[in-house]
Design a protein around this motif. Structure first.
Motif, PDB file in Angstrom:
ATOM      1  N   ILE A 172      -6.945   3.797  12.034  1.00 36.51           N
ATOM      2  CA  ILE A 172      -5.783   4.030  11.238  1.00 36.51           C
ATOM      3  C   ILE A 172      -6.044   5.674  10.750  1.00 36.51           C
ATOM      4  N   SER A 173      -4.794   6.069  10.939  1.00 37.00           N
ATOM      5  CA  SER A 173      -4.947   7.580  10.971  1.00 37.00           C
ATOM      6  C   SER A 173      -3.923   8.048   9.886  1.00 37.00           C
ATOM      7  N   ALA A 174      -4.206   9.117   9.099  1.00 38.29           N
ATOM      8  CA  ALA A 174      -3.358   9.679   8.266  1.00 38.29           C
ATOM      9  C   ALA A 174      -4.026  11.028   7.583  1.00 38.29           C
ATOM     10  N   GLU A 175      -2.973  11.820   7.109  1.00 43.82           N
ATOM     11  CA  GLU A 175      -3.579  12.882   6.294  1.00 43.82           C
ATOM     12  C   GLU A 175      -3.545  12.523   4.894  1.00 43.82           C
ATOM     13  N   GLN A 194       0.795  -1.061   0.098  1.00 43.98           N
ATOM     14  CA  GLN A 194      -0.062  -0.114   0.050  1.00 43.98           C
ATOM     15  C   GLN A 194       0.893   1.336   0.032  1.00 43.98           C
ATOM     16  N   GLY A 195       2.187   0.949  -0.131  1.00 41.94           N
ATOM     17  CA  GLY A 195       3.018   2.161  -0.027  1.00 41.94           C
ATOM     18  C   GLY A 195       3.660   2.676   1.100  1.00 41.94           C
ATOM     19  N   TYR A 196       3.562   1.967   2.233  1.00 43.14           N
ATOM     20  CA  TYR A 196       3.792   2.276   3.576  1.00 43.14           C
ATOM     21  C   TYR A 196       4.832   1.302   4.091  1.00 43.14           C
ATOM     22  N   THR A 251      -7.353   5.889   0.033  1.00 39.81           N
ATOM     23  CA  THR A 251      -6.020   5.043   0.624  1.00 39.81           C
ATOM     24  C   THR A 251      -6.281   4.740   2.002  1.00 39.81           C
ATOM     25  N   LEU A 252      -7.049   5.363   2.797  1.00 42.60           N
ATOM     26  CA  LEU A 252      -7.423   4.790   4.220  1.00 42.60           C
ATOM     27  C   LEU A 252      -7.949   3.667   3.983  1.00 42.60           C
ATOM     28  N   ALA A 253      -8.890   3.363   2.989  1.00 41.66           N
ATOM     29  CA  ALA A 253      -9.872   2.277   2.688  1.00 41.66           C
ATOM     30  C   ALA A 253      -8.943   1.124   2.587  1.00 41.66           C
ATOM     31  N   ARG A 254      -8.027   1.338   1.612  1.00 43.92           N
ATOM     32  CA  ARG A 254      -6.989   0.224   1.011  1.00 43.92           C
ATOM     33  C   ARG A 254      -6.103  -0.171   2.087  1.00 43.92           C
ATOM     34  N   VAL A 255      -5.439   0.643   3.021  1.00 42.21           N
ATOM     35  CA  VAL A 255      -4.570   0.317   4.049  1.00 42.21           C
ATOM     36  C   VAL A 255      -5.731  -0.439   5.369  1.00 42.21           C
ATOM     37  N   SER A 256      -6.834   0.111   5.281  1.00 43.69           N
ATOM     38  CA  SER A 256      -7.565  -0.522   6.438  1.00 43.69           C
ATOM     39  C   SER A 256      -8.205  -1.980   6.014  1.00 43.69           C
ATOM     40  N   ASP A 257      -8.196  -2.211   4.818  1.00 43.81           N
ATOM     41  CA  ASP A 257      -8.464  -3.395   4.154  1.00 43.81           C
ATOM     42  C   ASP A 257      -7.350  -4.432   4.259  1.00 43.81           C
TER      43      ASP A 257
END
Lengths: 297, 177
Positions: A274-277, A195-197, A282-288
């Motif tokens: 999950i927190s981010a600016e 996811q790029g992190y 993006t958050l949905a993909r990371v959450s998944d």
């Protein structure tokens, strides 16, 4: 084609042309480039043993389709047709209750500029507005408090340049062991490279009643994302929000605190935020990804 | 057209896969139902989902693995190194089983999943990796081991005393002693 005639076995083989096992599967599954497919085909023409193996794999596919394709033509059982439909308003109402209550009770964004703005995104295509009936519910659910604490922790620690984490990713094993010990439950740091992190590390923070874990990640541009995990939300948070009756947790929820977007959910004894600016997609993909990894055995 | 039931078009394919994965029709439809319910509970994520199929089948995968762990299904996940005798049906029972289904049931669950996603869904290897949350190299090794193992099991079945039949003669039956 201009391919020269090949003498009978054993044919001369250009080692560069001999397909790998992976390519043979790719050949069967039609996942090679057309050019490579032709080469493999030509190679197989003189390799009876390999050709037989490949043909057996093809036959497996055919037979599996023959065995299970009839299911496609069966009428969908009524129970499944119902489950495929959007859940009834009552159920959805229960799912969004937590968010609605947070709106009704005002925000607690005292530490951050602007207000916390919980947004209902439980229903796809649903309006980002709470159900007024649910808004009348009396108590502020613990999982919204939890999500706000996560947003605050994100806002406090992500600007840190020198000490963003207590234990860095180079010592991931120690980090995980330490957090697991202090949390009294097995923790794991999800891997979010896809996811790029990249994981930077983590720290232990005080929650409402006990410790919570914060994992910190950053993308290539240096933007940070935090995963906040608590195991004190069990029972209290989920039950209070009314969202988990008969289930093991809540659906995914979304909260905005100034520039910080928070995706959060309760699953069994754990609350995750999950927190981010970053944008919601993006958050949905990371959450998944986090959700899947937490579920994985 | 499916505004009110956006998941409905996926149901037949989810069922096909579930029926191939699970031990019985009841288990399979349960698995589909749980998958749909979980998909709705996670509807907040839909807008971020790039590949709905991978997402839905991924949910089913997770639920299936959960069930295997809890022993809710009759299927027995076995390791590639497990001797085959150990997982053969009870010696004192004479069971008529379909060759392919029986062979499939004897594959380790992780290999069976990859094999089925390739065969039934025509999924690309990259999509399978995304669906199962594993590296593509693992997809390939499971596919390779699964296919070879299935080939061995079917060859074994073909030489069994009962149930000999011509190739492509539809469902074949054999007696497993």
């Amino acid at each position: 084609m201009n391919r020269p005639p090949v003498p009978p076995s054993p044919p001369p083989v250009d080692p560069a042309v001999a397909p790998t096992d992976v390519e043979l599967h790719g050949y069967v599954d039609e996942q090679l480039t057309p050019e490579r497919r032709r080469e493999v085909e030509a190679w197989l023409a003189h390799r009876p043993a390999e050709a037989e193996r490949v043909e057996a794999w093809r036959a497996q596919k055919r037979e599996l389709r023959a065995l299970f394709d009839p299911v496609l033509d069966e009428p969908v059982p009524p129970a499944l047709a119902r489950a495929a439909r959007r859940p009834a308003r009552g159920m959805l109402g229960a799912l969004v209750a937590g968010i609605a209550i947070a709106v009704a009770s005002g925000s607690a964004g005292w530490l951050l500029r602007g207000s916390m703005t919980p947004v209902d995104r439980v229903a796809a295509g649903g309006e980002a507005r709470p159900d007024p009936v649910d808004a009348a519910a009396p108590a502020r659910p613990a999982d919204v408090d939890f999500a706000e604490r996560a947003a605050v922790a994100h806002a406090v620690y992500t600007p840190e340049v020198r000490r963003p984490v207590e234990v860095d990713a180079a010592h991931e094993d120690q980090l995980v062991a330490w957090l697991s010990k202090r949390m009294g439950a097995q923790m794991k740091a999800p891997h979010l490279q896809a996811q790029g992190y990249e994981l930077e590390g983590g720290r232990l923070l005080p929650g409402e009643h006990g410790p919570v874990a914060q994992f910190m990640y950053r993308d290539e541009a240096g933007h940070r994302l935090t995963l906040y995990v608590s195991n004190e939300i069990a029972g209290r948070g989920a039950a209070a929000s009314g969202a988990s009756a008969g289930t093991q947790g809540t659906g995914f929820r979304f909260l905005r605190a100034d520039k910080v977007n928070v995706f959060y959910w309760v699953d069994g004894p754990f609350g995750y935020a999950i927190s981010a600016e970053a944008d919601r997609g993006t958050l949905a993909r990371v959450s998944d990804a986090v959700y899947r990894q937490m579920e994985a055995p | 057209m499916f505004d009110d039931a956006p998941l409905l078009p996926w149901v037949p394919r989810l069922r096909r896969y579930a029926h191939a994965l699970a031990g019985s029709r009841e288990d399979a439809d349960d698995l589909v139902q749980d998958t749909l319910e979980r998909a709705w509970a996670r509807a907040a994520l839909w807008r971020g989902v790039v590949d709905m199929r991978a997402w839905l089948f991924g949910i089913m995968h997770n639920l299936h693995v959960d069930r295997l762990r809890k022993g809710r299904l009759a299927t027995v996940p076995i390791d590639a190194r497990t001797p085959e005798e150990a997982v053969a049906p009870a010696q004192d029972e004479r069971l008529a089983v379909r060759d392919l289904q029986a062979a499939l049931d004897r594959l380790p669950a992780d290999q069976r999943e990859v094999l089925l996603l390739v065969a039934l869904e025509d999924m690309s290897y990259a999509d399978i990796a995304r669906t199962l949350g594993i590296p593509i190299g693992t997809v390939m090794s499971r596919l390779s081991r699964g296919r070879e193992r299935l080939r061995g099991l079917l060859a074994e079945g073909a030489t069994a005393p009962a149930g000999q039949s011509g190739p492509g003669a539809g469902p074949r039956f054999k007696v497993v002693k």
